[in-house]
Design a protein around this motif. Sequence first.
Motif, PDB file in Angstrom:
ATOM      1  N   GLY A 169       0.789  -1.141   0.066  1.00 45.45           N
ATOM      2  CA  GLY A 169       0.022   0.015   0.095  1.00 45.45           C
ATOM      3  C   GLY A 169       0.805   1.177  -0.150  1.00 45.45           C
ATOM      4  O   GLY A 169       0.189   2.300   0.180  1.00 45.45           O
ATOM      5  N   SER A 170       2.101   1.333  -0.523  1.00 42.12           N
ATOM      6  CA  SER A 170       2.654   2.458  -0.161  1.00 42.12           C
ATOM      7  C   SER A 170       4.156   2.030  -0.913  1.00 42.12           C
ATOM      8  O   SER A 170       4.556   0.860  -1.068  1.00 42.12           O
ATOM      9  CB  SER A 170       3.089   3.151   0.977  1.00 42.12           C
ATOM     10  N   ASP A 186       6.438   0.640   1.502  1.00 42.53           N
ATOM     11  CA  ASP A 186       6.276  -0.816   1.715  1.00 42.53           C
ATOM     12  C   ASP A 186       6.822  -1.507   0.381  1.00 42.53           C
ATOM     13  O   ASP A 186       7.395  -2.708   0.972  1.00 42.53           O
ATOM     14  CB  ASP A 186       4.711  -1.013   1.764  1.00 42.53           C
ATOM     15  N   TRP A 189     -10.482   3.214   2.696  1.00 39.30           N
ATOM     16  CA  TRP A 189      -9.171   3.466   2.539  1.00 39.30           C
ATOM     17  C   TRP A 189      -8.445   2.282   3.221  1.00 39.30           C
ATOM     18  O   TRP A 189      -7.294   1.977   2.596  1.00 39.30           O
ATOM     19  CB  TRP A 189      -8.776   4.929   2.958  1.00 39.30           C
ATOM     20  N   LYS A 190      -8.812   2.294   4.502  1.00 43.12           N
ATOM     21  CA  LYS A 190      -7.782   1.423   5.358  1.00 43.12           C
ATOM     22  C   LYS A 190      -7.728  -0.114   4.714  1.00 43.12           C
ATOM     23  O   LYS A 190      -6.521  -0.588   5.048  1.00 43.12           O
ATOM     24  CB  LYS A 190      -8.465   1.276   6.767  1.00 43.12           C
ATOM     25  N   LEU A 209      -7.216   0.623   0.199  1.00 45.45           N
ATOM     26  CA  LEU A 209      -5.998   1.310  -0.033  1.00 45.45           C
ATOM     27  C   LEU A 209      -6.202   2.014  -1.213  1.00 45.45           C
ATOM     28  O   LEU A 209      -5.197   2.972  -1.508  1.00 45.45           O
ATOM     29  CB  LEU A 209      -4.699   0.483  -0.382  1.00 45.45           C
ATOM     30  N   THR A 223       0.655   6.745  -6.604  1.00 47.09           N
ATOM     31  CA  THR A 223       1.060   7.711  -5.773  1.00 47.09           C
ATOM     32  C   THR A 223       1.099   9.226  -6.490  1.00 47.09           C
ATOM     33  O   THR A 223       0.633  10.136  -5.936  1.00 47.09           O
ATOM     34  CB  THR A 223       2.354   7.354  -5.186  1.00 47.09           C
ATOM     35  N   GLU A 263       5.400   7.408   1.917  1.00 43.18           N
ATOM     36  CA  GLU A 263       5.161   6.627   3.204  1.00 43.18           C
ATOM     37  C   GLU A 263       3.705   5.974   3.308  1.00 43.18           C
ATOM     38  O   GLU A 263       3.460   5.015   3.684  1.00 43.18           O
ATOM     39  CB  GLU A 263       5.471   7.064   4.670  1.00 43.18           C
ATOM     40  N   SER A 264       2.933   6.719   2.571  1.00 39.03           N
ATOM     41  CA  SER A 264       1.337   6.434   2.261  1.00 39.03           C
ATOM     42  C   SER A 264       0.419   7.629   1.568  1.00 39.03           C
ATOM     43  O   SER A 264       0.755   8.942   1.644  1.00 39.03           O
ATOM     44  CB  SER A 264       0.557   6.314   3.812  1.00 39.03           C
ATOM     45  N   TRP A 265      -0.202   7.203   0.653  1.00 38.87           N
ATOM     46  CA  TRP A 265      -1.192   8.001   0.056  1.00 38.87           C
ATOM     47  C   TRP A 265      -2.482   8.038   0.638  1.00 38.87           C
ATOM     48  O   TRP A 265      -3.267   8.958   0.206  1.00 38.87           O
ATOM     49  CB  TRP A 265      -1.165   7.720  -1.484  1.00 38.87           C
ATOM     50  N   VAL A 266      -2.779   7.258   1.645  1.00 38.32           N
ATOM     51  CA  VAL A 266      -3.942   7.221   2.222  1.00 38.32           C
ATOM     52  C   VAL A 266      -4.207   8.375   3.322  1.00 38.32           C
ATOM     53  O   VAL A 266      -3.259   8.847   3.897  1.00 38.32           O
ATOM     54  CB  VAL A 266      -4.188   5.994   3.338  1.00 38.32           C
ATOM     55  N   ARG A 300      -6.032   6.466   8.288  1.00 38.32           N
ATOM     56  CA  ARG A 300      -4.989   5.466   8.517  1.00 38.32           C
ATOM     57  C   ARG A 300      -5.125   4.882   9.798  1.00 38.32           C
ATOM     58  O   ARG A 300      -5.497   5.268  10.468  1.00 38.32           O
ATOM     59  CB  ARG A 300      -3.608   6.225   8.525  1.00 38.32           C
TER      60      ARG A 300
END
Length: 359
Positions: free
Chosen positions: A102-103, A106, A172-173, A176, A327, A351-354, A359
């Motif tokens: 998910g990123s 990751d 989202w969680k 993703l 991303t 690190e995350s687009w969420v 998150r």
Amino acid sequence: MSRVLNVAVVGCGIGRSHIVEGYLPNADKFKVLAICDLDQERLDKIGEEFGIDRRVVNFDDLLAMDDIDIIDVCTPPGAHLFMVSAALKAGKHVVCEKPLVGSLKDVDTIMAIEKGAKGLLMPVFQYRFGDGIEQAKAVIESGIAGKAYCGTVETMWRREALYYAVPWRGKWKTELGGVLMGHAIHPHDIFTYLMGDIARMFGRVATRVNPIEVEDVISASLEMKSGALASFTATLGSVDEITRIRLQFENVTIESDHSPYNPGKEPWKILPRNDEVKARIDKLLANWQHVPSRFQTQMARFHDAIFGKGELPVTSADSRRALELVTAFYHSSSTHTEVVLPLGPEHPLYESWVPAQYR
């Protein structure tokens, strides 16, 4: 090692398709020895359907099974990082459904683990396989197509309330992302597989079809590293369903079969600019050997790669390229700016687009 590899499938939703399309047609290469799912009723149903006696609800139990060669991760995306990492560290070969993780952080973590792992990792991009896409790839790679001019991708699918009744979808969680992650990621991968890397893009995402957290409409303008231009459009609100990829080169126009869920299977439309180009294409494809579509060929080539008979058909680098586009899409849409690729650890969404609140 036996030439027949023992497989454990984790997640009996899309996992069933892996069994039906991937492992059963390759019964001389694979045997599904175990299945894992949190839903005992579904676990028993799939087990009875395919005669699989080993049924577990605890993923960790699979890691301790010495006779399991491959762990095939078909769970919701939020669980992929842990399961893929654990399986590689346990010395297993790993198949993982899209999205791999998910990123970008990751996927870079997975790639670092992969370098020291005993087993091989193969992400799933099953739409790459079949006569249509592979003939197109052959024409492009032979040089016959010539200079790339432009291309379009339309992912027009339909998802309504019943689809989102599955608890992890549209959030989202656990998912993703929306149409970018679960649907258009396949046609977008086909496009870059054929046309190469993206240099820069400007994208928009919106939620217009369903009352969900994630996006269900997207649009983008792209410049490829080759200089070719492209546009992507996708929605989950279409009345009918098509996946259409159209590529314009110096010497040919290539257009995919419009089947939404298997656009690589049937022969694509390849229009030569003149008779000389046509003759070159006819010669190239004259002795074409049939390529089964989707999971059947991807799993067969994975088996070849494990035994040193070929390259991995899909790699973690391919997954990174797909997640890099995702991303860039989210960043461009939220900032209304053009994004230049590639993206590294310095990017705000590395690190995350969420969104932070989910998150």
